[in-house]
Scaffold this active site. Structure first.
Site, PDB file in Angstrom:
ATOM      1  N   GLY A  53       0.800  -1.216   0.000  1.00 27.45           N
ATOM      2  CA  GLY A  53       0.000   0.000   0.000  1.00 27.45           C
ATOM      3  C   GLY A  53       0.834   1.267   0.000  1.00 27.45           C
ATOM      4  O   GLY A  53       2.059   1.251   0.149  1.00 27.45           O
ATOM      5  N   HIS A  54       0.115   2.388  -0.122  1.00 24.35           N
ATOM      6  CA  HIS A  54       0.800   3.677  -0.242  1.00 24.35           C
ATOM      7  C   HIS A  54       1.546   4.045   1.042  1.00 24.35           C
ATOM      8  O   HIS A  54       1.143   3.713   2.140  1.00 24.35           O
ATOM      9  CB  HIS A  54      -0.179   4.787  -0.639  1.00 24.35           C
ATOM     10  N   ASN A  55       2.669   4.729   0.832  1.00 22.70           N
ATOM     11  CA  ASN A  55       3.503   5.243   1.920  1.00 22.70           C
ATOM     12  C   ASN A  55       4.206   4.167   2.741  1.00 22.70           C
ATOM     13  O   ASN A  55       4.751   4.469   3.806  1.00 22.70           O
ATOM     14  CB  ASN A  55       2.709   6.160   2.853  1.00 22.70           C
TER      15      ASN A  55
END
Length: 361
Positions: A252-254
């Site tokens: 997922g993002h980050n």
């Protein structure tokens, strides 16, 4: 091409026991190898196969060679502390020798934006698209139907297999390997709730949060087929050097994945999670968002991680497979644990009351 044990030892190290002039042309398992093939022993439980193998030579650890004793006589070995890693390096060498690099150049069907920079030594296959501002490094190889978005940088000596998509604003370090169907830089799963009311009267919508970060992939990273790595919401998603990611993994993002970590197939890592260096994430592991795993953490297959694991160690939460009847009995016990707890409490209360009465008497 045949190589002598002396040539292998000169390149990769190791001590030769037996005939250093022995030539090998390929690698094979102990139980299938022939006189022109090199085998390896990585697990001592297969030591007996060394005594019967037809291999021309065997990669073996010093301790395992000692255990063979007289059975080693007349056989050829390269003795090395890590036969498995030695095997991997030799295998890669044989592949490189058998498949020389493709000729540099751009296939006529490729679409290269005039504002992109493609190294003269790069190999650009059929129907590849490279958008404006993208940079393709020296000796990089982009196979058929690869897409590279605007402003993305592909490092030297990287290899993108067919149908890989690298969105805009991403960076792949040198020697990256990305297998077919992988998508790097797609939008992270970010939506802000904007609802009012309750139940059937609830109105509103999920408001999409623009994902303006990118994905930064370090050197010597390998990414498996159909794996997806989301771009950051504001800062980059980061995959550090020498990370190895299997097929069908979602990151997922980050997220930040530390150097030398390996992640097995079907693992899912929710956004804003940090995984330390030299970690091992088993197949189908699920990791919640906004948690941190320290360095040297091992999570076994199908485990669920819902909180941070800062301390190095092995963590398991999956239920191992058992016979169907045993599972049903265990499930029935779990369903009735609350009733069992109430009965125990009642018995403890009655016992305490009886002991009180006896003490008063």
């Amino acid at each position: 091409m045949a190589l002598t044990l002396e040539a292998l030892a000169a390149r990769f190290g190791g001590e030769i026991v037996g005939d250093g002039r022995c030539e090998v042309r390929a690698l094979a398992p102990l139980d299938q190898a022939g006189p022109r093939q090199l085998a390896f022993l990585a697990n001592p439980k297969y030591l007996a196969q060394v005594e019967t193998t037809g291999a021309g030579a065997v990669l073996i650890a010093p301790g395992d060679l000692e255990k063979l004793g007289a059975a080693a006589h007349g056989r050829n070995f390269i003795v090395t502390p890590n036969p498995y890693a030695y095997f991997a390096r030799v295998a890669q060498m044989f592949i490189d020798l058998a498949a020389p690099p493709r000729a540099a150049g751009v296939h006529p069907s490729a679409t290269i934006d005039p504002a992109a920079q493609v190294a003269a030594s790069a190999v650009i296959g059929p129907h590849v698209t490279v958008e404006a501002g993208a940079v393709i490094g020296e000796r990089a190889q982009l196979d058929a139907n690869v897409f590279v978005g605007r402003g993305t940088r592909i490092g030297d000596d990287s290899h993108l297999y067919p149908n890989v998509a690298i969105y805009h604003g991403c960076t792949l370090g040198p020697r990256a390997i990305v297998h077919s169907g992988a998508v790097i830089g797609s939008d992270g799963f970010g939506f802000a709730p904007d609802f009012v009311g309750e139940g059937d009267a609830r109105t509103g919508a999920w408001v999409k949060i623009p994902q303006v970060g990118g994905v930064k992939v370090g050197p010597d990273v390998e990414i498996g087929a159909n794996t997806t790595i989301d771009r950051g919401a504001m800062a980059d998603t980061v995959i550090d050097e020498c990370v190895k990611i299997d097929n069908l993994v979602q990151i997922g993002h980050n997220c930040r994945i530390g150097a030398y970590t390996v992640i097995a197939g079907c693992a899912g890592i929710a956004g804003s999670t940090t995984i330390g260096k030299h970690c091992m994430i088993g197949g189908a592991v699920g990791i919640a968002g906004h948690v941190t795993l320290g360095d040297y953490v091992i999570v076994t297959a199908k485990s669920g991680v819902s909180k941070s694991l800062p301390k190095a160690g092995i963590y398991t939460s999956a239920f191992p497979a058992v016979e169907h009847g045993d599972w049903n009995r265990s499930a029935a016990l779990v369903r009735n644990l609350d009733k069992l707890r109430d009965r125990i409490k009642a018995l403890e209360t009655a016992l305490a009351a009886r002991e009180g009465d006896a003490g008063g008497a």
